[in-house]
Design a protein around this motif. Structure first.
Motif, PDB file in Angstrom:
ATOM      1  N   VAL A  55       0.701  -1.230   0.021  1.00  0.00           N
ATOM      2  CA  VAL A  55       0.061  -0.031  -0.046  1.00  0.00           C
ATOM      3  C   VAL A  55       0.911   1.190  -0.135  1.00  0.00           C
ATOM      4  CG1 VAL A  55      -1.588   1.328   1.210  1.00  0.00           C
ATOM      5  CG2 VAL A  55      -2.064  -1.132   1.045  1.00  0.00           C
ATOM      6  N   GLN A  59       0.670   3.545  -3.386  1.00  0.00           N
ATOM      7  CA  GLN A  59      -0.580   4.460  -2.996  1.00  0.00           C
ATOM      8  C   GLN A  59      -0.509   5.862  -3.907  1.00  0.00           C
ATOM      9  OE1 GLN A  59      -0.953   4.822   1.244  1.00  0.00           O
ATOM     10  NE2 GLN A  59       0.346   6.628   1.265  1.00  0.00           N
ATOM     11  N   ARG A  60       0.729   6.318  -3.547  1.00  0.00           N
ATOM     12  CA  ARG A  60       1.027   7.654  -4.378  1.00  0.00           C
ATOM     13  C   ARG A  60       1.172   7.679  -5.690  1.00  0.00           C
ATOM     14  NH1 ARG A  60      -0.345  12.648  -3.329  1.00  0.00           N
ATOM     15  NH2 ARG A  60      -0.142  12.103  -1.110  1.00  0.00           N
ATOM     16  N   PHE A  63      -2.365   7.183  -6.989  1.00  0.00           N
ATOM     17  CA  PHE A  63      -3.079   8.358  -6.829  1.00  0.00           C
ATOM     18  C   PHE A  63      -2.565   9.331  -7.993  1.00  0.00           C
ATOM     19  CE2 PHE A  63      -5.610  11.576  -4.612  1.00  0.00           C
ATOM     20  CZ  PHE A  63      -5.042  12.766  -4.609  1.00  0.00           C
ATOM     21  N   GLU A  74     -10.587  13.600  -4.748  1.00  0.00           N
ATOM     22  CA  GLU A  74     -11.562  12.887  -4.275  1.00  0.00           C
ATOM     23  C   GLU A  74     -11.727  11.824  -5.055  1.00  0.00           C
ATOM     24  OE1 GLU A  74     -11.393  14.390  -0.896  1.00  0.00           O
ATOM     25  OE2 GLU A  74     -12.925  13.005  -0.835  1.00  0.00           O
ATOM     26  N   ALA A  77      -8.677   9.521  -4.846  1.00  0.00           N
ATOM     27  CA  ALA A  77      -8.436   8.699  -3.747  1.00  0.00           C
ATOM     28  C   ALA A  77      -9.507   7.562  -3.711  1.00  0.00           C
ATOM     29  CB  ALA A  77      -8.741   9.616  -2.499  1.00  0.00           C
ATOM     30  N   ASP A  78     -10.645   7.834  -4.270  1.00  0.00           N
ATOM     31  CA  ASP A  78     -11.655   6.779  -4.085  1.00  0.00           C
ATOM     32  C   ASP A  78     -11.141   5.555  -5.159  1.00  0.00           C
ATOM     33  OD1 ASP A  78     -14.821   8.654  -4.063  1.00  0.00           O
ATOM     34  OD2 ASP A  78     -13.429   7.861  -2.379  1.00  0.00           O
ATOM     35  N   VAL A  80      -8.103   4.738  -5.922  1.00  0.00           N
ATOM     36  CA  VAL A  80      -7.017   4.219  -5.091  1.00  0.00           C
ATOM     37  C   VAL A  80      -7.734   3.028  -4.092  1.00  0.00           C
ATOM     38  CG1 VAL A  80      -4.998   4.578  -3.590  1.00  0.00           C
ATOM     39  CG2 VAL A  80      -5.162   6.113  -5.507  1.00  0.00           C
ATOM     40  N   GLN A  81      -8.344   3.579  -3.309  1.00  0.00           N
ATOM     41  CA  GLN A  81      -9.127   2.634  -2.577  1.00  0.00           C
ATOM     42  C   GLN A  81      -9.781   1.492  -2.922  1.00  0.00           C
ATOM     43  OE1 GLN A  81     -13.047   3.263  -0.739  1.00  0.00           O
ATOM     44  NE2 GLN A  81     -12.153   3.810   1.214  1.00  0.00           N
ATOM     45  N   PHE A  84      -6.887  -0.880  -4.171  1.00  0.00           N
ATOM     46  CA  PHE A  84      -6.384  -2.020  -3.277  1.00  0.00           C
ATOM     47  C   PHE A  84      -7.382  -2.931  -2.601  1.00  0.00           C
ATOM     48  CE2 PHE A  84      -1.980  -0.736  -2.788  1.00  0.00           C
ATOM     49  CZ  PHE A  84      -1.940   0.533  -3.008  1.00  0.00           C
ATOM     50  N   CYS A  85      -8.828  -2.652  -2.655  1.00  0.00           N
ATOM     51  CA  CYS A  85      -9.621  -3.511  -2.348  1.00  0.00           C
ATOM     52  C   CYS A  85      -9.545  -4.785  -3.435  1.00  0.00           C
ATOM     53  CB  CYS A  85     -11.102  -3.083  -2.031  1.00  0.00           C
ATOM     54  SG  CYS A  85     -11.385  -2.043  -0.831  1.00  0.00           S
TER      55      CYS A  85
ATOM     56  N   MET B   1      -3.569  16.002  -1.223  1.00  0.00           N
ATOM     57  CA  MET B   1      -4.019  15.109  -0.326  1.00  0.00           C
ATOM     58  C   MET B   1      -2.684  14.425   0.210  1.00  0.00           C
ATOM     59  SD  MET B   1      -6.463  11.657  -0.520  1.00  0.00           S
ATOM     60  CE  MET B   1      -8.033  12.706  -0.517  1.00  0.00           C
ATOM     61  N   ASP B   3      -0.120  11.881   2.324  1.00  0.00           N
ATOM     62  CA  ASP B   3       0.163  10.279   2.127  1.00  0.00           C
ATOM     63  C   ASP B   3      -0.472   9.691   3.376  1.00  0.00           C
ATOM     64  OD1 ASP B   3       3.646   9.898   0.644  1.00  0.00           O
ATOM     65  OD2 ASP B   3       1.694  10.191  -0.304  1.00  0.00           O
ATOM     66  N   LEU B   6      -4.420   9.657   2.565  1.00  0.00           N
ATOM     67  CA  LEU B   6      -4.513   8.650   1.393  1.00  0.00           C
ATOM     68  C   LEU B   6      -4.663   7.364   2.230  1.00  0.00           C
ATOM     69  CD1 LEU B   6      -5.128   8.253  -1.697  1.00  0.00           C
ATOM     70  CD2 LEU B   6      -2.642   8.372  -1.774  1.00  0.00           C
ATOM     71  N   ARG B   9      -7.623   6.673   4.107  1.00  0.00           N
ATOM     72  CA  ARG B   9      -8.626   6.377   3.225  1.00  0.00           C
ATOM     73  C   ARG B   9      -8.738   5.005   2.773  1.00  0.00           C
ATOM     74  NH1 ARG B   9     -11.922   9.117  -0.944  1.00  0.00           N
ATOM     75  NH2 ARG B   9     -11.137  11.239   0.042  1.00  0.00           N
ATOM     76  N   ILE B  10      -7.488   4.495   2.327  1.00  0.00           N
ATOM     77  CA  ILE B  10      -7.291   2.911   1.902  1.00  0.00           C
ATOM     78  C   ILE B  10      -7.540   2.087   2.923  1.00  0.00           C
ATOM     79  CG2 ILE B  10      -5.497   1.436   0.980  1.00  0.00           C
ATOM     80  CD1 ILE B  10      -4.103   3.871  -0.157  1.00  0.00           C
ATOM     81  N   LEU B  14     -10.339  -1.208   3.285  1.00  0.00           N
ATOM     82  CA  LEU B  14      -9.755  -2.458   3.311  1.00  0.00           C
ATOM     83  C   LEU B  14     -10.441  -3.296   4.527  1.00  0.00           C
ATOM     84  CD1 LEU B  14      -5.922  -1.937   2.677  1.00  0.00           C
ATOM     85  CD2 LEU B  14      -7.671  -2.980   1.049  1.00  0.00           C
ATOM     86  N   GLU B  17     -13.237  -5.200   3.998  1.00  0.00           N
ATOM     87  CA  GLU B  17     -13.089  -6.664   3.316  1.00  0.00           C
ATOM     88  C   GLU B  17     -12.765  -7.733   4.263  1.00  0.00           C
ATOM     89  OE1 GLU B  17     -13.801  -4.615  -0.393  1.00  0.00           O
ATOM     90  OE2 GLU B  17     -13.093  -6.969   0.124  1.00  0.00           O
TER      91      GLU B  17
END
Lengths: 217, 233
Positions: A55, A59-60, A63, A74, A77-78, A80-81, A84-85, B1, B3, B6, B9-10, B14, B17
């Protein structure tokens, strides 16, 4: 581009745009295995703590990739989330010994393609403000920050006009930092095709910028 | 934003899940699925009639076969060698779908396309070509147009296709349709392996209709199903 100043052949920002394009070009190198690859292998085999390394590593870059394409923090970010899911759910399908980055970027790219198909996104695309420049210095002056943001916006607008395959190849190789082999794997294409697409994208962008600058058509 | 924002948020996403299975858990599950599918296929094959030439059972249309000039039963060497050739092609098809690229994104599209074209072609050439070495091996038998072989292939390939699709669901982010097509082709080739043991006829039209056509059909079904089931989106 809507701004009337871009029709001015003597717009002082345009040479910087060409410089930004040239600066984005990089030699293709096959990236060796990284700590993130090893963390991915460990995580896929049951070490849940290693997922945090994955992650934090990706992540960066993810993003920035999403922001470059959507222009919205925004939404990026969604995405990216969500990426990872999906990576989490697909843990059992990854192969130890393989590189993590092409796999992760393929998943991210699919998500981004699905996201742009959602009709309600389109209403905001042309009204979003320019994202802050990734290349901005640590303490930019207001002029420098505005100039870098404007150049990034112009480049992003030009990229949007390219055919999808050329744009994807160029972004993956030149902006997202993947090797040509990794980009070929992500696109499901051959390395020579990626090379050709990326080069055609570069030539098209350069031609557009030269034409805007009042150069030969 | 930043790190940290972010990452938070991640992490929030998670946390919702459930714990995903590891590679070993998925692999064990897939092996179990394939073993069950093959067991179902073998049981279906036995119910259908099995290897009649070895068990001494006579087919109901024996008189028609002899009238056409077909010398039933086939010699053991012909049965075994035909089976061996089909087995080699089937194993290669399995290899195409099981071996991943070094980027965990599945075999390249060119490899899948090569498998889709070469598997049915090589099976047809092998089955017909090898049967030509046996006198009467290519004769047309009126009672054997290929419909029963077609039905048998559909029955035998279905559990294998289901097992492979279920095991690989959500695994291919690049070309799920092509991968699904190759999985379908592999299921069809596996069915052709059993069909070759049951069916003695090597006539080209019969082989095309009863043994090759099911493979092509399953490849099409696999392509359509693959885009929905295998796609990692």
């Amino acid at each position: 581009m809507a701004d009337d100043q871009h029709d001015d052949p003597h717009d002082p920002r345009l040479p910087s745009l060409i410089e930004a394009l040239e600066a984005s070009l990089r030699e293709d190198v096959d990236v060796p295995l990284t700590d993130a690859d090893r963390a991915m292998w460990a995580w896929c085999q049951g070490d849940d703590r290693s997922f945090d390394v994955i992650v934090r590593t990706f992540q960066r870059p993810l993003f920035c990739m999403f922001r470059r394409r959507t222009g919205d923090e925004e939404q990026s970010a969604d995405l990216v989330q969500e990426t990872f899911c999906k990576i989490l759910r697909s843990r059992g399908h990854f192969r130890p010994g393989c590189k993590a980055r092409p796999w992760i970027y393929a998943i991210a790219r699919n998500l981004q393609k699905d996201d742009t198909k959602k009709w309600w996104r389109w209403s905001n695309i042309f009204t979003r403000e320019a994202p802050p420049s990734e290349a901005a210095s640590a303490s930019p002056t207001p002029y420098e920050a505005a100039n870098a943001a404007e150049i990034e916006r112009l480049l992003a607008a030009m990229l949007k006009e390219l055919p999808e395959s050329q744009r994807t190849a160029f972004e993956l190789v030149q902006l997202d930092g993947l090797s040509q082999q990794e980009a070929a794997a992500v696109m499901g294409n051959t390395v020579s095709a990626v090379k050709s697409l990326s080069h055609r994208a570069y030539c098209t962008l350069r031609e557009k910028m030269t034409r805007l600058n009042g150069g030969p058509k | 934003m930043t790190d940290a924002e972010l990452h938070a948020r991640i992490e929030a996403g998670l946390r919702k899940e459930p714990r995903p299975p590891t590679i070993a858990e998925v692999r064990n599950r897939n092996i179990a699925l394939v073993v069950v599918a093959l067991a179902v296929a073998i049981a279906t094959f036995e119910w259908w009639g099995g290897i009649r030439e070895l068990s001494g059972k006579t087919p109901p249309d024996l008189a028609s076969m002899h009238a056409s000039g077909f010398a039933y039963p086939r010699p053991i060497w012909l049965m075994a060698s035909t089976f061996a050739g089909t087995l080699a092609v089937t194993l290669l098809a399995w290899r195409v779908i099981l071996v991943r690229s070094r980027d965990a994104l599945g075999p390249p599209r060119t490899q899948l396309l090569a498998g889709l074209l070469l598997a049915p072609l090589s099976l047809f050439v092998w089955r017909v070509g090898w049967s030509a070495f046996w006198e009467g091996g290519l004769v047309w038998v009126d009672t054997r147009p290929g419909l029963r072989c077609f039905g048998l292939s559909l029955l035998l390939a279905s559990p294998v296709l289901l097992a492979l699709m279920f095991g690989r669901r959500g695994s291919d982010p690049v070309h799920p349709g092509w991968t699904g097509a190759m999985i379908g082709m592999t299921s069809g080739a596996t069915a052709a392996l059993f069909a070759d043991l049951w069916c003695p006829v090597g006539n080209p039209v019969h082989v095309l209709a009863g043994h090759i056509l099911p493979m092509v059909l399953f490849a099409l079904v696999g392509a359509v199903a693959g885009r929905r089931i295998l796609d990692l989106r």
